[in-house]
Design a protein around this motif. Structure first.
Motif, PDB file in Angstrom:
ATOM      1  N   LYS A  56       0.844  -1.189   0.000  1.00  0.00           N
ATOM      2  CA  LYS A  56       0.000   0.000   0.000  1.00  0.00           C
ATOM      3  C   LYS A  56       0.883   1.244   0.000  1.00  0.00           C
ATOM      4  CE  LYS A  56      -3.610   0.037   2.624  1.00  0.00           C
ATOM      5  NZ  LYS A  56      -4.518  -0.022   3.808  1.00  0.00           N
ATOM      6  N   PHE A  57       0.792   2.040  -1.046  1.00  0.00           N
ATOM      7  CA  PHE A  57       1.529   3.296  -1.097  1.00  0.00           C
ATOM      8  C   PHE A  57       0.934   4.306  -0.124  1.00  0.00           C
ATOM      9  CE2 PHE A  57       2.099   1.413  -5.338  1.00  0.00           C
ATOM     10  CZ  PHE A  57       3.486   1.365  -5.392  1.00  0.00           C
ATOM     11  N   ASN A  58      -0.400   4.292  -0.041  1.00  0.00           N
ATOM     12  CA  ASN A  58      -1.128   5.169   0.876  1.00  0.00           C
ATOM     13  C   ASN A  58      -2.521   4.574   1.055  1.00  0.00           C
ATOM     14  OD1 ASN A  58      -2.629   6.025  -1.480  1.00  0.00           O
ATOM     15  ND2 ASN A  58      -0.940   7.435  -1.936  1.00  0.00           N
ATOM     16  N   ASP A  59      -3.450   5.344   1.600  1.00  0.00           N
ATOM     17  CA  ASP A  59      -4.799   4.825   1.823  1.00  0.00           C
ATOM     18  C   ASP A  59      -5.568   4.589   0.540  1.00  0.00           C
ATOM     19  OD1 ASP A  59      -4.472   4.767   4.545  1.00  0.00           O
ATOM     20  OD2 ASP A  59      -5.457   6.712   4.901  1.00  0.00           O
ATOM     21  N   ASN A  60      -5.072   5.134  -0.576  1.00  0.00           N
ATOM     22  CA  ASN A  60      -5.805   5.029  -1.834  1.00  0.00           C
ATOM     23  C   ASN A  60      -5.234   4.013  -2.812  1.00  0.00           C
ATOM     24  OD1 ASN A  60      -5.906   8.463  -1.313  1.00  0.00           O
ATOM     25  ND2 ASN A  60      -7.774   7.237  -1.258  1.00  0.00           N
ATOM     26  N   TRP A  61      -3.920   3.969  -2.943  1.00  0.00           N
ATOM     27  CA  TRP A  61      -3.305   3.165  -4.000  1.00  0.00           C
ATOM     28  C   TRP A  61      -2.495   2.005  -3.435  1.00  0.00           C
ATOM     29  CZ3 TRP A  61      -4.698   3.727  -8.918  1.00  0.00           C
ATOM     30  CH2 TRP A  61      -5.242   4.945  -9.322  1.00  0.00           C
ATOM     31  N   SER A  62      -2.592   0.873  -4.135  1.00  0.00           N
ATOM     32  CA  SER A  62      -1.778  -0.295  -3.775  1.00  0.00           C
ATOM     33  C   SER A  62      -1.515  -1.139  -5.016  1.00  0.00           C
ATOM     34  CB  SER A  62      -2.481  -1.140  -2.707  1.00  0.00           C
ATOM     35  OG  SER A  62      -3.667  -1.727  -3.223  1.00  0.00           O
ATOM     36  N   VAL A  63      -0.484  -1.944  -4.939  1.00  0.00           N
ATOM     37  CA  VAL A  63      -0.183  -2.908  -5.997  1.00  0.00           C
ATOM     38  C   VAL A  63      -0.083  -4.290  -5.365  1.00  0.00           C
ATOM     39  CG1 VAL A  63       0.982  -1.284  -7.529  1.00  0.00           C
ATOM     40  CG2 VAL A  63       2.303  -2.491  -5.775  1.00  0.00           C
ATOM     41  N   HIS A  64      -0.356  -5.325  -6.167  1.00  0.00           N
ATOM     42  CA  HIS A  64      -0.238  -6.695  -5.684  1.00  0.00           C
ATOM     43  C   HIS A  64       0.287  -7.587  -6.800  1.00  0.00           C
ATOM     44  CE1 HIS A  64      -4.416  -6.194  -7.190  1.00  0.00           C
ATOM     45  NE2 HIS A  64      -4.260  -7.432  -7.660  1.00  0.00           N
TER      46      HIS A  64
ATOM     47  N   ILE B 224      -0.289 -10.208 -11.355  1.00  0.00           N
ATOM     48  CA  ILE B 224       0.074  -8.816 -11.106  1.00  0.00           C
ATOM     49  C   ILE B 224      -1.192  -7.960 -11.171  1.00  0.00           C
ATOM     50  CG2 ILE B 224       0.583  -8.319 -13.534  1.00  0.00           C
ATOM     51  CD1 ILE B 224       2.871  -6.509 -12.514  1.00  0.00           C
ATOM     52  N   GLY B 225      -1.254  -6.921 -10.316  1.00  0.00           N
ATOM     53  CA  GLY B 225      -2.440  -6.087 -10.329  1.00  0.00           C
ATOM     54  C   GLY B 225      -2.272  -4.830  -9.498  1.00  0.00           C
ATOM     55  N   ALA B 226      -3.325  -4.034  -9.452  1.00  0.00           N
ATOM     56  CA  ALA B 226      -3.323  -2.786  -8.699  1.00  0.00           C
ATOM     57  C   ALA B 226      -4.740  -2.499  -8.221  1.00  0.00           C
ATOM     58  CB  ALA B 226      -2.813  -1.633  -9.560  1.00  0.00           C
ATOM     59  N   ALA B 227      -4.841  -1.675  -7.181  1.00  0.00           N
ATOM     60  CA  ALA B 227      -6.152  -1.339  -6.628  1.00  0.00           C
ATOM     61  C   ALA B 227      -6.199   0.127  -6.224  1.00  0.00           C
ATOM     62  CB  ALA B 227      -6.466  -2.225  -5.427  1.00  0.00           C
ATOM     63  N   TYR B 228      -7.401   0.709  -6.338  1.00  0.00           N
ATOM     64  CA  TYR B 228      -7.659   2.068  -5.869  1.00  0.00           C
ATOM     65  C   TYR B 228      -8.797   2.010  -4.851  1.00  0.00           C
ATOM     66  CZ  TYR B 228      -9.127   6.931  -5.709  1.00  0.00           C
ATOM     67  OH  TYR B 228      -9.468   8.184  -5.273  1.00  0.00           O
ATOM     68  N   GLU B 229      -8.637   2.706  -3.715  1.00  0.00           N
ATOM     69  CA  GLU B 229      -9.617   2.647  -2.647  1.00  0.00           C
ATOM     70  C   GLU B 229      -9.910   4.034  -2.076  1.00  0.00           C
ATOM     71  OE1 GLU B 229      -9.097  -1.091   0.006  1.00  0.00           O
ATOM     72  OE2 GLU B 229      -7.073  -0.539  -0.660  1.00  0.00           O
ATOM     73  N   ILE B 230     -11.139   4.181  -1.606  1.00  0.00           N
ATOM     74  CA  ILE B 230     -11.526   5.318  -0.763  1.00  0.00           C
ATOM     75  C   ILE B 230     -12.184   4.708   0.470  1.00  0.00           C
ATOM     76  CG2 ILE B 230     -12.849   7.453  -0.558  1.00  0.00           C
ATOM     77  CD1 ILE B 230     -12.779   7.736  -3.559  1.00  0.00           C
ATOM     78  N   PRO B 231     -11.418   4.477   1.537  1.00  0.00           N
ATOM     79  CA  PRO B 231     -11.943   3.746   2.701  1.00  0.00           C
ATOM     80  C   PRO B 231     -13.202   4.358   3.297  1.00  0.00           C
ATOM     81  CG  PRO B 231      -9.554   3.938   2.826  1.00  0.00           C
ATOM     82  CD  PRO B 231      -9.981   4.798   1.689  1.00  0.00           C
ATOM     83  N   ALA B 232     -13.352   5.681   3.263  1.00  0.00           N
ATOM     84  CA  ALA B 232     -14.491   6.334   3.908  1.00  0.00           C
ATOM     85  C   ALA B 232     -15.827   5.886   3.338  1.00  0.00           C
ATOM     86  CB  ALA B 232     -14.358   7.847   3.790  1.00  0.00           C
TER      87      ALA B 232
END
Length: 378
Positions: A135-143, A182-190
């Motif tokens: 997780k780079f931050n609360d929004n972006w991550s790679v897997h 390989i993949g990536a994700a975008y999140e807005i936890p709120a």
């Protein structure tokens, strides 16, 4: 908004998804990687399909035309085991075992007194996937990570519809290969928003092959058949739409046109491979709701795409599908939860056509799937 509603959603998506695109069964799901905290999950899915048909009335078929074909789809059980562990707030790891591909088809009847009797196919697979997520931050991550996968199969061709290859049999021994994810994700936890894209590479298997039953003795031989499993792309999404309410979905693409099974003897005699699979898509969308501290539920609908026409191999006598699934989750305590689901699948009508020649009509068929999942957080 808590995202544990997805425990139910994931179960519905993986409750033995029989008769999806190609040979798909597990859908290669990696949802455990996005769950909160450390956890272990064990799930089972059982599917009971009904695939019945009737041979076409054709003067060339004589008395073999117009015969009923009893259920050719065998029931089956699949299982999945997953472990997820957080090293720290940014780095996590998951280990997943599943059965990504499979087939269980057998036509009852006497090969000498029917058009398709004795025809059958089995495909078995097993995979272990090791994944990491950063997780780079609360929004972006790679897997991404590696998947070890084994595949084996067996095929028999029976009945007058196969002509010179009536009685052909081939056995494909197990072989393993390593692919990557390989993949990536975008999140807005709120608002519990997540969009995750995951690519699964193909794997190449050198299957020890034994063939028999061909009219040319020299072609009944042992050899190695190279088979590629399809590369796939999964797009998973979810978002909160109200307090304790979540919309979720999945789009999956599988490139089955690269999965060609061409054993030496059969191809040498006919000039064609044993399989003719098409690329396809699966789509599902649903809604989940948390009712109280103990209970959650969800409902989902979906479909898999149909082929260019209704002509299909006798080894897969349906063309596309539509389904509806409902599920529930019970939190026994803060550490342990049980999920369950049931799925009804309407299987698309198709014409069983060995060698491209229409022989039998399969209409009005379906499948019932049930599943259960146990999850333990530690």
């Amino acid at each position: 908004m808590k995202t544990r509603l997805l425990t139910v959603a994931a179960l519905l998506a993986s409750t033995a998804s029989a008769h999806a695109v190609g040979l798909d069964r597990s859908g290669q799901r990696i949802g455990i990687l996005f769950e909160e905290g450390n956890r272990v999950e064990l799930s089972f899915g059982y599917t009971d399909p009904t695939l019945e048909g009737t041979t076409q009335t054709n003067p060339a078929f004589g008395p073999l035309g117009g015969q009923s074909i009893d259920n050719v789809g065998d029931s089956f059980l699949i299982w999945n085991l997953g472990l997820k562990y957080d090293f720290n707030e940014k780095l996590s790891f998951a280990l997943i075992t599943d059965e990504p591909y499979g087939s269980d088809v057998f036509y009852p009847g006497n090969p000498a007194a029917s058009l398709l009797g004795g025809t059958g196919a089995t495909v078995d697979s097993f995979a272990v996937t090791a994944l990491g997520r950063y997780k780079f931050n609360d929004n972006w991550s790679v897997h991404g990570g590696l998947r070890y996968q084994e595949v084996s199969a067996g095929v028999t061709l029976g009945g007058a519809a196969f002509g010179a290859t009536n009685g052909y049999s081939s056995s494909f021994g197990s072989d393993g290969d390593v692919g990557y994810v390989i993949g990536a994700a975008y999140e807005i936890p709120a608002i519990a928003l997540r969009v995750a894209l995951t690519y699964n590479s193909s794997t190449t298997h050198q299957l020890p092959t034994s063939e028999s039953g061909l009219p040319v003795p020299s072609l009944n031989t042992t050899s190695i058949t190279e088979v590629d499993t399809p590369e796939t792309l999964n797009l998973d999404f979810q978002t909160g739409i109200a307090a304790n309410t979540l919309v979720f979905g999945n789009l999956r693409y599988a490139r089955y046109s690269d999965t060609v099974v061409a054993p030496t003897g059969f191809t040498g005699l006919t000039g064609n491979p044993l399989t003719d699979l098409e690329d396809g898509y699966d789509f599902e969308i649903g809604i989940g709701r948390r009712f109280n501290e103990k209970w959650s539920g969800s409902v989902a609908i979906g479909f898999s795409t149909v082929g260019d026409d209704n002509f299909v191999s006798p080894l897969g006598p349906n063309n596309g599908s539509r389904h509806i699934a409902v599920g529930a989750k019970y939190d026994v305590n803060e550490s342990f939860a049980i999920s369950g689901g049931i799925r009804y699948t309407s299987l698309g009508d198709a014409v069983s056509s060995p060698g491209g020649n229409p022989v039998a009509d399969f209409t009005g068929n379906d499948a019932i799937s049930v599943g259960v999942k146990f999850a333990y957080k530690f």
